[in-house]
Motif scaffolding. Sequence first.
Motif, PDB file in Angstrom:
ATOM      1  N   SER A  80       6.053 -14.883 -14.032  1.00 29.63           N
ATOM      2  CA  SER A  80       5.537 -13.549 -13.745  1.00 29.63           C
ATOM      3  C   SER A  80       6.706 -12.638 -13.403  1.00 29.63           C
ATOM      4  O   SER A  80       7.635 -13.018 -12.694  1.00 29.63           O
ATOM      5  CB  SER A  80       4.571 -13.620 -12.566  1.00 29.63           C
ATOM      6  N   THR A  81       6.637 -11.429 -13.923  1.00 26.47           N
ATOM      7  CA  THR A  81       7.703 -10.478 -13.623  1.00 26.47           C
ATOM      8  C   THR A  81       7.398  -9.676 -12.360  1.00 26.47           C
ATOM      9  O   THR A  81       8.209  -8.897 -11.910  1.00 26.47           O
ATOM     10  CB  THR A  81       7.890  -9.509 -14.798  1.00 26.47           C
ATOM     11  N   LYS A  82       6.208  -9.871 -11.793  1.00 25.54           N
ATOM     12  CA  LYS A  82       5.853  -9.173 -10.567  1.00 25.54           C
ATOM     13  C   LYS A  82       6.512  -9.858  -9.380  1.00 25.54           C
ATOM     14  O   LYS A  82       6.470 -11.076  -9.268  1.00 25.54           O
ATOM     15  CB  LYS A  82       4.341  -9.185 -10.352  1.00 25.54           C
ATOM     16  N   PRO A  83       7.078  -9.040  -8.468  1.00 28.57           N
ATOM     17  CA  PRO A  83       7.644  -9.672  -7.274  1.00 28.57           C
ATOM     18  C   PRO A  83       6.515 -10.157  -6.366  1.00 28.57           C
ATOM     19  O   PRO A  83       5.458  -9.550  -6.275  1.00 28.57           O
ATOM     20  CB  PRO A  83       8.457  -8.559  -6.626  1.00 28.57           C
ATOM     21  N   GLY A  84       6.733 -11.227  -5.654  1.00 27.85           N
ATOM     22  CA  GLY A  84       5.703 -11.810  -4.809  1.00 27.85           C
ATOM     23  C   GLY A  84       5.740 -11.301  -3.380  1.00 27.85           C
ATOM     24  O   GLY A  84       4.862 -11.603  -2.594  1.00 27.85           O
ATOM     25  N   ALA A  85       6.723 -10.521  -2.996  1.00 29.23           N
ATOM     26  CA  ALA A  85       6.838 -10.051  -1.613  1.00 29.23           C
ATOM     27  C   ALA A  85       7.469  -8.662  -1.606  1.00 29.23           C
ATOM     28  O   ALA A  85       7.930  -8.167  -2.628  1.00 29.23           O
ATOM     29  CB  ALA A  85       7.681 -11.016  -0.808  1.00 29.23           C
ATOM     30  N   PHE A  86       7.468  -8.063  -0.419  1.00 23.26           N
ATOM     31  CA  PHE A  86       8.099  -6.753  -0.272  1.00 23.26           C
ATOM     32  C   PHE A  86       9.605  -6.934  -0.180  1.00 23.26           C
ATOM     33  O   PHE A  86      10.101  -7.904   0.383  1.00 23.26           O
ATOM     34  CB  PHE A  86       7.601  -6.048   0.999  1.00 23.26           C
ATOM     35  N   THR A  87      10.306  -5.956  -0.674  1.00 28.75           N
ATOM     36  CA  THR A  87      11.759  -5.998  -0.561  1.00 28.75           C
ATOM     37  C   THR A  87      12.168  -5.472   0.803  1.00 28.75           C
ATOM     38  O   THR A  87      11.370  -4.845   1.532  1.00 28.75           O
ATOM     39  CB  THR A  87      12.419  -5.139  -1.654  1.00 28.75           C
ATOM     40  N   LEU A  88      13.395  -5.710   1.166  1.00 28.19           N
ATOM     41  CA  LEU A  88      13.907  -5.254   2.458  1.00 28.19           C
ATOM     42  C   LEU A  88      13.887  -3.731   2.547  1.00 28.19           C
ATOM     43  O   LEU A  88      13.584  -3.170   3.607  1.00 28.19           O
ATOM     44  CB  LEU A  88      15.330  -5.785   2.658  1.00 28.19           C
ATOM     45  N   VAL A  89      14.105  -3.049   1.471  1.00 25.69           N
ATOM     46  CA  VAL A  89      14.072  -1.582   1.456  1.00 25.69           C
ATOM     47  C   VAL A  89      12.654  -1.085   1.729  1.00 25.69           C
ATOM     48  O   VAL A  89      12.446  -0.149   2.503  1.00 25.69           O
ATOM     49  CB  VAL A  89      14.605  -1.047   0.106  1.00 25.69           C
ATOM     50  N   GLU A  90      11.661  -1.696   1.127  1.00 26.12           N
ATOM     51  CA  GLU A  90      10.272  -1.293   1.343  1.00 26.12           C
ATOM     52  C   GLU A  90       9.843  -1.519   2.792  1.00 26.12           C
ATOM     53  O   GLU A  90       9.185  -0.672   3.403  1.00 26.12           O
ATOM     54  CB  GLU A  90       9.341  -2.064   0.401  1.00 26.12           C
ATOM     55  N   VAL A  91      10.211  -2.631   3.357  1.00 27.97           N
ATOM     56  CA  VAL A  91       9.871  -2.925   4.748  1.00 27.97           C
ATOM     57  C   VAL A  91      10.551  -1.929   5.680  1.00 27.97           C
ATOM     58  O   VAL A  91       9.949  -1.422   6.627  1.00 27.97           O
ATOM     59  CB  VAL A  91      10.251  -4.383   5.106  1.00 27.97           C
ATOM     60  N   THR A  92      11.795  -1.609   5.418  1.00 26.37           N
ATOM     61  CA  THR A  92      12.535  -0.656   6.252  1.00 26.37           C
ATOM     62  C   THR A  92      11.903   0.728   6.172  1.00 26.37           C
ATOM     63  O   THR A  92      11.751   1.413   7.193  1.00 26.37           O
ATOM     64  CB  THR A  92      14.006  -0.596   5.803  1.00 26.37           C
ATOM     65  N   LEU A  93      11.513   1.172   4.998  1.00 27.18           N
ATOM     66  CA  LEU A  93      10.855   2.471   4.846  1.00 27.18           C
ATOM     67  C   LEU A  93       9.514   2.490   5.575  1.00 27.18           C
ATOM     68  O   LEU A  93       9.162   3.470   6.242  1.00 27.18           O
ATOM     69  CB  LEU A  93      10.659   2.802   3.372  1.00 27.18           C
ATOM     70  N   ALA A  94       8.736   1.432   5.491  1.00 26.87           N
ATOM     71  CA  ALA A  94       7.445   1.361   6.167  1.00 26.87           C
ATOM     72  C   ALA A  94       7.632   1.420   7.685  1.00 26.87           C
ATOM     73  O   ALA A  94       6.893   2.115   8.393  1.00 26.87           O
ATOM     74  CB  ALA A  94       6.703   0.090   5.765  1.00 26.87           C
ATOM     75  N   LEU A  95       8.627   0.702   8.195  1.00 27.42           N
ATOM     76  CA  LEU A  95       8.906   0.742   9.632  1.00 27.42           C
ATOM     77  C   LEU A  95       9.365   2.134  10.067  1.00 27.42           C
ATOM     78  O   LEU A  95       9.003   2.615  11.148  1.00 27.42           O
ATOM     79  CB  LEU A  95       9.953  -0.303  10.003  1.00 27.42           C
ATOM     80  N   GLY A  96      10.142   2.785   9.245  1.00 28.88           N
ATOM     81  CA  GLY A  96      10.596   4.144   9.568  1.00 28.88           C
ATOM     82  C   GLY A  96       9.438   5.130   9.619  1.00 28.88           C
ATOM     83  O   GLY A  96       9.361   5.966  10.534  1.00 28.88           O
ATOM     84  N   ILE A  97       8.531   5.039   8.677  1.00 28.46           N
ATOM     85  CA  ILE A  97       7.360   5.930   8.660  1.00 28.46           C
ATOM     86  C   ILE A  97       6.474   5.654   9.870  1.00 28.46           C
ATOM     87  O   ILE A  97       5.998   6.566  10.534  1.00 28.46           O
ATOM     88  CB  ILE A  97       6.585   5.771   7.333  1.00 28.46           C
ATOM     89  N   ALA A  98       6.259   4.372  10.179  1.00 31.04           N
ATOM     90  CA  ALA A  98       5.436   4.011  11.342  1.00 31.04           C
ATOM     91  C   ALA A  98       6.077   4.510  12.637  1.00 31.04           C
ATOM     92  O   ALA A  98       5.399   5.038  13.525  1.00 31.04           O
ATOM     93  CB  ALA A  98       5.227   2.503  11.395  1.00 31.04           C
TER      94      ALA A  98
END
Length: 146
Positions: free
Chosen positions: A6-24
């Motif tokens: 599968s070409t879909k990633p199975g988890a969030f990347t570190l950049v996505e997690v960092t952006l989500a934490l910043g928004i929160a």
Amino acid sequence: MKKTRSTKPGAFTLVEVTLALGIAAFCLIALLGLLPASVNSSNNATEETAAMNGVAGLVADLKTTPPTATGSPLYGIPLTSGTLYFNDAWQKVTTVAGARYRVTTIATPAGSVTPARATLHVSWPAAVTPQNATGSVTVFAAYNSQ
């Protein structure tokens, strides 16, 4: 049997997690900034409610005042004008030292005008002048004396 990846990633990347934490974090900081204003608003509403409950008792006392009296029977509210002091439980005190509320009255007894009229200005804290008070309410009451 051929296995496909599968070409879909199975988890969030570190950049996505960092952006989500910043928004929160941004949202939480904004909410915490509103907290002092909401606490002030709640305190003011509580004080105004307590003052209006006390004024209701004062007006009820005025309503039971005989037309020939010079003051109300329970609180001794003068039927001309005057200043009274009350504590947190709306018990009359004689000095400003133990008072929470200052009540300034301007009353016209039933003998001169029918119905009798009174303006009650309540301010708190009692230790400061009404112009410098933290809060205040003014009530106009027209009533028939007994």
